[in-house]
Design an enzyme around this catalytic site. Structure first.
Site, PDB file in Angstrom:
ATOM      1  N   TYR A  24       0.748  -1.223  -0.456  1.00 57.78           N
ATOM      2  CA  TYR A  24      -0.218  -0.091  -0.463  1.00 57.78           C
ATOM      3  C   TYR A  24       1.006   0.537   0.279  1.00 57.78           C
ATOM      4  O   TYR A  24       1.654   1.146   0.516  1.00 57.78           O
ATOM      5  CB  TYR A  24      -0.740  -0.102   1.534  1.00 57.78           C
ATOM      6  CG  TYR A  24      -2.005  -0.226   0.765  1.00 57.78           C
ATOM      7  CD1 TYR A  24      -3.648   0.308  -0.100  1.00 57.78           C
ATOM      8  CD2 TYR A  24      -3.508  -1.695   1.488  1.00 57.78           C
ATOM      9  CE1 TYR A  24      -4.469   0.438  -1.016  1.00 57.78           C
ATOM     10  CE2 TYR A  24      -4.198  -1.668   1.112  1.00 57.78           C
ATOM     11  CZ  TYR A  24      -4.690  -1.285   0.527  1.00 57.78           C
ATOM     12  OH  TYR A  24      -6.651  -1.397  -0.092  1.00 57.78           O
ATOM     13  N   ASP A  38      -6.301  13.255 -24.842  1.00 60.98           N
ATOM     14  CA  ASP A  38      -7.240  11.991 -24.824  1.00 60.98           C
ATOM     15  C   ASP A  38      -6.336  11.464 -26.105  1.00 60.98           C
ATOM     16  O   ASP A  38      -6.819  10.992 -27.050  1.00 60.98           O
ATOM     17  CB  ASP A  38      -8.182  11.945 -25.045  1.00 60.98           C
ATOM     18  CG  ASP A  38      -8.969  10.306 -24.487  1.00 60.98           C
ATOM     19  OD1 ASP A  38      -7.475   9.130 -24.162  1.00 60.98           O
ATOM     20  OD2 ASP A  38      -9.877   9.768 -23.802  1.00 60.98           O
ATOM     21  N   THR A  96      -3.884   5.804 -22.267  1.00 63.67           N
ATOM     22  CA  THR A  96      -4.140   4.643 -21.254  1.00 63.67           C
ATOM     23  C   THR A  96      -3.107   4.220 -22.035  1.00 63.67           C
ATOM     24  O   THR A  96      -1.840   4.901 -23.043  1.00 63.67           O
ATOM     25  CB  THR A  96      -4.811   3.492 -21.861  1.00 63.67           C
ATOM     26  OG1 THR A  96      -5.239   3.613 -23.537  1.00 63.67           O
ATOM     27  CG2 THR A  96      -6.511   3.779 -21.883  1.00 63.67           C
ATOM     28  N   LYS A 132      -2.473   0.752 -25.317  1.00 60.61           N
ATOM     29  CA  LYS A 132      -2.887   0.118 -26.838  1.00 60.61           C
ATOM     30  C   LYS A 132      -1.654   0.110 -27.743  1.00 60.61           C
ATOM     31  O   LYS A 132      -1.176  -0.556 -27.594  1.00 60.61           O
ATOM     32  CB  LYS A 132      -4.068   1.164 -27.245  1.00 60.61           C
ATOM     33  CG  LYS A 132      -5.565   1.520 -26.207  1.00 60.61           C
ATOM     34  CD  LYS A 132      -6.686   1.741 -26.496  1.00 60.61           C
ATOM     35  CE  LYS A 132      -7.534   2.427 -25.335  1.00 60.61           C
ATOM     36  NZ  LYS A 132      -8.319   2.739 -24.741  1.00 60.61           N
TER      37      LYS A 132
HETATM   38  N1  DSN Z   1     -12.197   0.268 -25.496  1.00 59.36           N
HETATM   39  C1  DSN Z   1     -11.552   1.250 -25.704  1.00 59.36           C
HETATM   40  C2  DSN Z   1     -11.826   1.359 -27.789  1.00 59.36           C
HETATM   41  O1  DSN Z   1     -11.889   0.250 -27.690  1.00 59.36           O
HETATM   42  O2  DSN Z   1     -11.568   1.678 -27.960  1.00 59.36           O
HETATM   43  C3  DSN Z   1     -11.669   2.383 -25.436  1.00 59.36           C
HETATM   44  O3  DSN Z   1     -11.769   2.553 -23.845  1.00 59.36           O
END
Ligand code: DSN
Length: 414
Positions: free
Chosen positions: A51, A197, A223, A226
């Protein structure tokens, strides 16, 4: 997986079946990727036992000297990769990152400008069923009806008229480059924050095949799983003068203890993305998407905006099958995995849609190149033309044999 198998054979089996599914199908979901074994190992490490509420050097619990080292490394690498003045690597996911930016920079009820959701905006960019649409006031800009390119003039007009607190760019289903400089000019004309974003294109920016959002954006969310090919998670980067607002919004504003194993895996991913080989990877993603787009166009598919210059394309399939939903389901039966997607100005609902979204990050990670994209386009065309499940199953054998030539995890048995 030895220990897992001993303790819980059911979950071990599920993980193995999922590995087999990934290895034996063609993944074309534009937002997915295959993380390296190094990233997976970091995520499965003992770092997950700690933690560490707070930030490096200012934690609420003792025993955080090594966690501090890991988080500091992740931050330094992220800043280098994206030329950022400040990075917060604690957000658990993209939605939480976006929520933290809104929470840190706006008051409830404030207006913000974002791309219409049915034209490529994300759920957190103002959906009426999401916090972004419930707690704040979204105003939508659109794509041009004819070209399907961002209508920057409309965005500028709306910005001047509505005076939003924040302007949001960066999308989940837009196949073209984003002009961050133009958005900066629009934001400056009305005194708004500019938020980008970049979740979908982070790997392309890191690999220098898409312009960076900095120095134009005030704040950037992404994120890490990806095109960036890291662990499932997210981060926020911003100009130095916003650092305190952003950090406070993440913790204690919205999150408790950070996921230290995920942060370590983010550090590994950033290290991988800083290597010259990642630039080659990013370049190949874009080449592959271009090749796939060209082949599909040759087979009579109508592509939104006429093609792509990033990692994804949107194909209208209604001249082949009834809907995007039908296309997704037919292709899945042959082992080609994609998602149905609305085409800009789509007359069909988001559950049905007229199109499918196809992305090349996964296939590129497996080592596929332009030649394979030709085969993939051929398989997609034949999948949509297939008359019945038997024909799709037969096609599935060809899909499987192509997939097996490009193993994701070469030495992992399943
Ligand atoms: N689920 C994602 C996408 O497929 O673009 C976005 O968060």
């Amino acid at each position: 997986m030895g220990e897992l198998r001993k303790t819980d054979a059911a979950i071990a089996d599920i993980a193995m079946r999922e590995l087999k599914r990934q290895q034996e199908t063609l993944g074309l979901i534009a937002s997915e990727n295959y993380a390296s074994l190094a990233v997976l190992e970091a995520q499965a490490s003992v770092l997950q036992n700690k933690y560490s509420e707070g930030y490096s050097g200012k934690r609420y619990y003792a025993g955080n000297q090594f966690i501090d080292d890991s988080e500091t490394l992740a931050i330094e690498r992220a800043k280098k990769l994206f030329d950022a003045e400040h990075a917060n690597v604690q957000p658990h996911a993209g939605s939480q990152a976006n929520m933290a930016v809104f929470y840190g920079l706006m008051e409830y009820g404030d207006k913000f400008l974002g791309l219409s959701l049915d034209q490529g905006g994300h759920l957190t960019h103002g959906s009426p069923v999401n916090f972004s649409g419930k707690l704040y006031k979204p105003i939508a800009y659109h794509l041009d009806k004819k070209t399907h390119l961002i209508d920057y003039d409309e965005a500028e007009r709306l910005a001047k008229q509505e005076k939003p607190k924040l302007i949001l760019c960066g999308y989940t289903a837009y196949p073209r480059k984003i002009d961050f400089k133009r958005f900066r000019e629009i934001a400056d004309s009305t005194g708004a924050y500019l938020m980008a974003d970049i979740a979908h294109i982070a790997g392309l920016i890191a690999g220098k095949v898409h312009d960076n959002a900095f120095p134009y954006a005030d704040v950037v969310t992404t994120t890490t799983h990806k095109t960036l090919r890291g662990p499932r998670g997210a981060m926020i980067m911003c100009k130095a003068d916003l650092a305190q607002k952003i950090d406070k919004a993440v913790f204690p504003g919205l999150q408790g203890g950070p996921f230290d194993h995920a942060i370590a895996a983010k550090a590994v991913c950033f290290q991988e993305a800083l290597q010259p080989s990642f630039k080659e990877y990013a370049k190949q993603i874009v080449k592959n998407a271009g090749a796939l787009a060209g082949e599909l166009k040759g087979k009579g598919f109508a592509l939104s905006s006429g093609g792509t210059d990033n990692h994804l394309l949107l194909a209208d399939v209604t001249n082949k099958v009834e809907s995007g939903k039908v296309a997704q389901e037919k292709l899945e039966k042959a082992g080609i995995i994609c998602n149905r997607n609305m085409i800009p100005y789509d007359a069909k609902s988001p559950f049905v849609t007229s199109g499918i979204r196809l992305g090349t990050p996964c296939l590129t990670t497996r080592g596929m190149k332009e030649n394979e994209m030709k085969q993939v386009a051929e398989l997609i065309g034949r999948g949509l033309a297939a008359k019945d499940d038997a024909e799709l199953a037969k096609l599935g054998e060809e899909v499987r044999s192509l997939a097996l030539k490009f193993p994701i995890y070469k030495d992992v048995k399943y």
